[in-house]
Design a protein around this motif. Sequence first.
Motif, PDB file in Angstrom:
ATOM      1  N   ARG A  89     138.151  37.121  59.980  1.00 30.62           N
ATOM      2  CA  ARG A  89     137.639  38.486  59.804  1.00 30.62           C
ATOM      3  C   ARG A  89     138.787  39.406  59.389  1.00 30.62           C
ATOM      4  O   ARG A  89     139.959  39.056  59.534  1.00 30.62           O
ATOM      5  CB  ARG A  89     136.981  38.984  61.101  1.00 30.62           C
ATOM      6  N   ASP A  90     138.421  40.603  58.879  1.00 37.42           N
ATOM      7  CA  ASP A  90     139.458  41.560  58.485  1.00 37.42           C
ATOM      8  C   ASP A  90     140.255  42.008  59.707  1.00 37.42           C
ATOM      9  O   ASP A  90     139.685  42.183  60.792  1.00 37.42           O
ATOM     10  CB  ASP A  90     138.823  42.811  57.851  1.00 37.42           C
ATOM     11  N   PRO A  91     141.548  42.229  59.521  1.00 37.68           N
ATOM     12  CA  PRO A  91     142.333  42.809  60.624  1.00 37.68           C
ATOM     13  C   PRO A  91     141.766  44.171  61.013  1.00 37.68           C
ATOM     14  O   PRO A  91     141.311  44.930  60.155  1.00 37.68           O
ATOM     15  CB  PRO A  91     143.723  42.977  60.004  1.00 37.68           C
ATOM     16  N   ARG A  92     141.787  44.466  62.312  1.00 41.72           N
ATOM     17  CA  ARG A  92     141.301  45.771  62.778  1.00 41.72           C
ATOM     18  C   ARG A  92     142.452  46.769  62.792  1.00 41.72           C
ATOM     19  O   ARG A  92     143.626  46.392  62.890  1.00 41.72           O
ATOM     20  CB  ARG A  92     140.724  45.643  64.188  1.00 41.72           C
ATOM     21  N   ALA A  93     142.089  48.058  62.726  1.00 45.88           N
ATOM     22  CA  ALA A  93     143.125  49.102  62.663  1.00 45.88           C
ATOM     23  C   ALA A  93     144.059  49.042  63.865  1.00 45.88           C
ATOM     24  O   ALA A  93     145.271  49.228  63.732  1.00 45.88           O
ATOM     25  CB  ALA A  93     142.457  50.479  62.569  1.00 45.88           C
ATOM     26  N   ASP A  94     143.498  48.783  65.052  1.00 44.33           N
ATOM     27  CA  ASP A  94     144.364  48.747  66.240  1.00 44.33           C
ATOM     28  C   ASP A  94     145.318  47.550  66.178  1.00 44.33           C
ATOM     29  O   ASP A  94     146.478  47.644  66.604  1.00 44.33           O
ATOM     30  CB  ASP A  94     143.530  48.734  67.534  1.00 44.33           C
ATOM     31  N   GLU A  95     144.858  46.445  65.613  1.00 45.63           N
ATOM     32  CA  GLU A  95     145.732  45.265  65.498  1.00 45.63           C
ATOM     33  C   GLU A  95     146.857  45.534  64.493  1.00 45.63           C
ATOM     34  O   GLU A  95     148.010  45.143  64.713  1.00 45.63           O
ATOM     35  CB  GLU A  95     144.903  44.056  65.061  1.00 45.63           C
ATOM     36  N   PRO A 100     142.945  51.820  57.041  1.00 49.60           N
ATOM     37  CA  PRO A 100     143.411  52.227  58.353  1.00 49.60           C
ATOM     38  C   PRO A 100     144.761  52.939  58.229  1.00 49.60           C
ATOM     39  O   PRO A 100     145.641  52.463  57.527  1.00 49.60           O
ATOM     40  CB  PRO A 100     143.576  50.908  59.105  1.00 49.60           C
ATOM     41  N   CYS A 154     147.542  42.271  70.965  1.00 48.05           N
ATOM     42  CA  CYS A 154     146.132  42.181  70.537  1.00 48.05           C
ATOM     43  C   CYS A 154     145.495  41.086  71.392  1.00 48.05           C
ATOM     44  O   CYS A 154     145.711  39.897  71.126  1.00 48.05           O
ATOM     45  CB  CYS A 154     146.017  41.816  69.062  1.00 48.05           C
ATOM     46  N   PRO A 207     143.142  36.343  62.707  1.00 52.52           N
ATOM     47  CA  PRO A 207     141.897  36.909  63.224  1.00 52.52           C
ATOM     48  C   PRO A 207     140.822  35.821  63.246  1.00 52.52           C
ATOM     49  O   PRO A 207     140.722  35.027  62.305  1.00 52.52           O
ATOM     50  CB  PRO A 207     141.539  37.996  62.194  1.00 52.52           C
TER      51      PRO A 207
END
Length: 221
Positions: free
Chosen positions: A97-103, A216, A22, A93
């Motif tokens: 912030r919220d974790p992203r789907a790709d992460e 996700p 990431c 993050p």
Amino acid sequence: MADSASQQEEALGELAIGCTRCSQLAATRTQVVFASGTTNADLMLIGEAPGASEDREGTPFVGASGKLLSGLLAGIGLTREEVYVTNVLKCRPPDNRDPRADEIANCAPFLRSQVELVAPIVVVTLGNFATKLLRQDDTAITAIHGKAALHSFGAMTVWLYPVFHPAAALYRRPNLELLREDFARLPKLLAAGAPKQRATGAPKPKSARAEDGGVPQLDLF
Ligand code: SF4
């Protein structure tokens, strides 16, 4: 002498330290926060991602949330050294912030390996995010906290036990009471031992899936 699981977990942690999958998180983290505790644990606890204190100290669940978690464990006769604690994401993050789907997808192999190496009886998901992600559905923590359900991680079956996130309990007193009550039920669940494992090669149970825009989706387990 360290056993094989602990050596493998240590090697995995070393791998994570150099991980840059990431790019944003790798650029902004102070350090990777892999896990704490022992791979011999019957109880594994999984949160969302490191916060500022964790990023600074390199250990999951420190600061006020960590103190509360340690107190809750002490209340059922366990120390932090006797359980295994980690997060869905191993890097903080930015601005929490919220974790992203790709992460999440990038980091999933680490979590999958950790669960396999620890092979716990009970996996506690701390808070809405980790709970929705591991269950792969959108059921709110308010509806399922303190309710154990069988869950398959690859070929392994464990008790999945969602509870409120300690940080959420610190903000809302009623949540703290619920969190204490949910922890108080853990010894009985642990004492019941590992759930019956499904036969190797048996079809993997279907998880509930979120509709579009929900949790996700990831090939985690
Ligand atoms: S969050 Fe996980 S996958 Fe992403 S950079 Fe950190 S260790 Fe690597």
